[in-house]
Design a protein around this motif. Structure first.
Motif, PDB file in Angstrom:
ATOM      1  N   MET A  51       0.845  -1.152   0.000  1.00 16.94           N
ATOM      2  CA  MET A  51       0.000   0.000   0.000  1.00 16.94           C
ATOM      3  C   MET A  51       0.900   1.227   0.000  1.00 16.94           C
ATOM      4  N   ALA A  52       0.549   2.179  -0.802  1.00 15.45           N
ATOM      5  CA  ALA A  52       1.349   3.393  -0.928  1.00 15.45           C
ATOM      6  C   ALA A  52       0.756   4.485  -0.047  1.00 15.45           C
ATOM      7  N   VAL A  53       1.607   5.144   0.733  1.00 16.18           N
ATOM      8  CA  VAL A  53       1.172   6.231   1.608  1.00 16.18           C
ATOM      9  C   VAL A  53       2.088   7.421   1.352  1.00 16.18           C
ATOM     10  N   ARG A  54       1.496   8.548   1.241  1.00 15.11           N
ATOM     11  CA  ARG A  54       2.292   9.759   1.054  1.00 15.11           C
ATOM     12  C   ARG A  54       2.301  10.530   2.369  1.00 15.11           C
ATOM     13  N   LEU A  55       3.478  10.732   2.932  1.00 14.01           N
ATOM     14  CA  LEU A  55       3.585  11.393   4.209  1.00 14.01           C
ATOM     15  C   LEU A  55       3.741  12.910   4.081  1.00 14.01           C
ATOM     16  N   ASP A  56       4.323  13.363   3.005  1.00 18.56           N
ATOM     17  CA  ASP A  56       4.538  14.790   2.787  1.00 18.56           C
ATOM     18  C   ASP A  56       3.365  15.335   1.982  1.00 18.56           C
ATOM     19  N   GLY A 100       2.662  18.711   1.538  1.00 17.17           N
ATOM     20  CA  GLY A 100       3.133  19.914   0.849  1.00 17.17           C
ATOM     21  C   GLY A 100       2.016  20.817   0.369  1.00 17.17           C
ATOM     22  N   ASP A 101       2.292  21.550  -0.689  1.00 20.61           N
ATOM     23  CA  ASP A 101       1.329  22.502  -1.241  1.00 20.61           C
ATOM     24  C   ASP A 101       0.501  21.913  -2.369  1.00 20.61           C
ATOM     25  N   GLU A 102       0.839  20.742  -2.806  1.00 22.89           N
ATOM     26  CA  GLU A 102       0.165  20.165  -3.970  1.00 22.89           C
ATOM     27  C   GLU A 102      -1.248  19.690  -3.675  1.00 22.89           C
ATOM     28  N   GLY A 103      -1.597  19.459  -2.478  1.00 21.59           N
ATOM     29  CA  GLY A 103      -2.905  18.918  -2.153  1.00 21.59           C
ATOM     30  C   GLY A 103      -2.900  17.402  -2.343  1.00 21.59           C
ATOM     31  N   LEU A 104      -4.028  16.812  -2.430  1.00 19.80           N
ATOM     32  CA  LEU A 104      -4.120  15.359  -2.602  1.00 19.80           C
ATOM     33  C   LEU A 104      -4.013  15.005  -4.075  1.00 19.80           C
ATOM     34  N   SER A 105      -3.097  14.128  -4.381  1.00 18.82           N
ATOM     35  CA  SER A 105      -2.952  13.678  -5.764  1.00 18.82           C
ATOM     36  C   SER A 105      -3.203  12.174  -5.834  1.00 18.82           C
ATOM     37  N   GLU A 106      -3.544  11.708  -6.982  1.00 16.29           N
ATOM     38  CA  GLU A 106      -3.867  10.295  -7.194  1.00 16.29           C
ATOM     39  C   GLU A 106      -2.586   9.464  -7.241  1.00 16.29           C
ATOM     40  N   ILE A 107      -2.611   8.333  -6.554  1.00 21.81           N
ATOM     41  CA  ILE A 107      -1.462   7.422  -6.542  1.00 21.81           C
ATOM     42  C   ILE A 107      -1.756   6.309  -7.539  1.00 21.81           C
ATOM     43  N   SER A 108      -0.864   6.084  -8.470  1.00 26.02           N
ATOM     44  CA  SER A 108      -1.128   5.136  -9.542  1.00 26.02           C
ATOM     45  C   SER A 108      -0.359   3.825  -9.368  1.00 26.02           C
ATOM     46  N   GLU A 109      -0.255   3.332  -8.165  1.00 23.00           N
ATOM     47  CA  GLU A 109       0.403   2.048  -7.902  1.00 23.00           C
ATOM     48  C   GLU A 109      -0.672   1.000  -7.634  1.00 23.00           C
ATOM     49  N   ILE A 110      -0.426  -0.213  -8.098  1.00 24.29           N
ATOM     50  CA  ILE A 110      -1.379  -1.304  -7.927  1.00 24.29           C
ATOM     51  C   ILE A 110      -1.001  -2.100  -6.689  1.00 24.29           C
ATOM     52  N   ASN A 111      -1.995  -2.392  -5.881  1.00 21.43           N
ATOM     53  CA  ASN A 111      -1.776  -3.212  -4.691  1.00 21.43           C
ATOM     54  C   ASN A 111      -1.910  -4.680  -5.098  1.00 21.43           C
ATOM     55  N   VAL A 112      -0.813  -5.424  -5.135  1.00 19.56           N
ATOM     56  CA  VAL A 112      -0.824  -6.806  -5.619  1.00 19.56           C
ATOM     57  C   VAL A 112      -0.973  -7.835  -4.504  1.00 19.56           C
ATOM     58  N   THR A 113      -1.030  -7.415  -3.270  1.00 14.80           N
ATOM     59  CA  THR A 113      -1.145  -8.364  -2.152  1.00 14.80           C
ATOM     60  C   THR A 113      -2.401  -9.224  -2.251  1.00 14.80           C
ATOM     61  N   PRO A 114      -3.591  -8.674  -2.501  1.00 13.06           N
ATOM     62  CA  PRO A 114      -4.770  -9.549  -2.632  1.00 13.06           C
ATOM     63  C   PRO A 114      -4.652 -10.516  -3.810  1.00 13.06           C
TER      64      PRO A 114
END
Length: 142
Positions: free
Chosen positions: A1-6, A8-22
């Motif tokens: 799972m991808a988590v963005r900790l910073d 910043g000023d960009e606001g919320l952006s879409e994360i385009s990584e696939i979660n392959v664990t399931p």
């Protein structure tokens, strides 16, 4: 799972990584199911065949096995059947084709007279093409 900790000023952006664990979990479960189911699919009638030194012949695509077990009970394919229903069960299995070869296998402890009685019942039912099944014997040294 991808988590963005910073943030910043960009606001919320879409994360385009696939979660392959399931996906991996599902594949592992399917692998376990197939590992358990595969040996169960090859169940066969247990019979102790005598050895023969005849030449090996080509096996048909869907052979029809009739087995005379040690306790003198019969099995057509992998299904047990009463001796009285032999003719009707063979007609059903061959769709009435009496020219189809019946592969007869018998335990080596079965008396010869019982084997001949079964062969006579096959002849009476109209099945004249009978092949006896045996194990391959080791070649005899001169």
């Amino acid at each position: 799972m991808a988590v963005r900790l910073d943030h910043g000023d960009e606001g919320l952006s879409e994360i385009s990584e696939i979660n392959v664990t399931p996906f991996i979990d599902v594949i592992l479960v399917l692998l376990i199911i197939f590992m358990i189911a595969a040996p169960l699919a090859t169940v066969d009638v247990s019979v102790d065949l005598p050895a023969a030194n005849a030449e090996k012949t080509q096996r048909p695509d869907k052979p029809l096995f009739l087995t005379l077990k040690q306790d003198l009970s019969l099995a057509l394919g992998n299904d047990d059947m009463p001796r009285a229903a032999l003719a009707t069960a063979l007609d059903r299995a061959t769709s009435g084709d009496k020219q189809q070869r019946v592969f007869l296998r018998a335990d080596k402890t079965v008396p010869y007279g019982e084997l001949m009685t079964l062969m006579n019942e096959l002849r009476s039912a109209g099945y004249l093409h009978v092949a006896l099944v045996g194990l391959e014997a080791a070649p005899v040294a001169p």
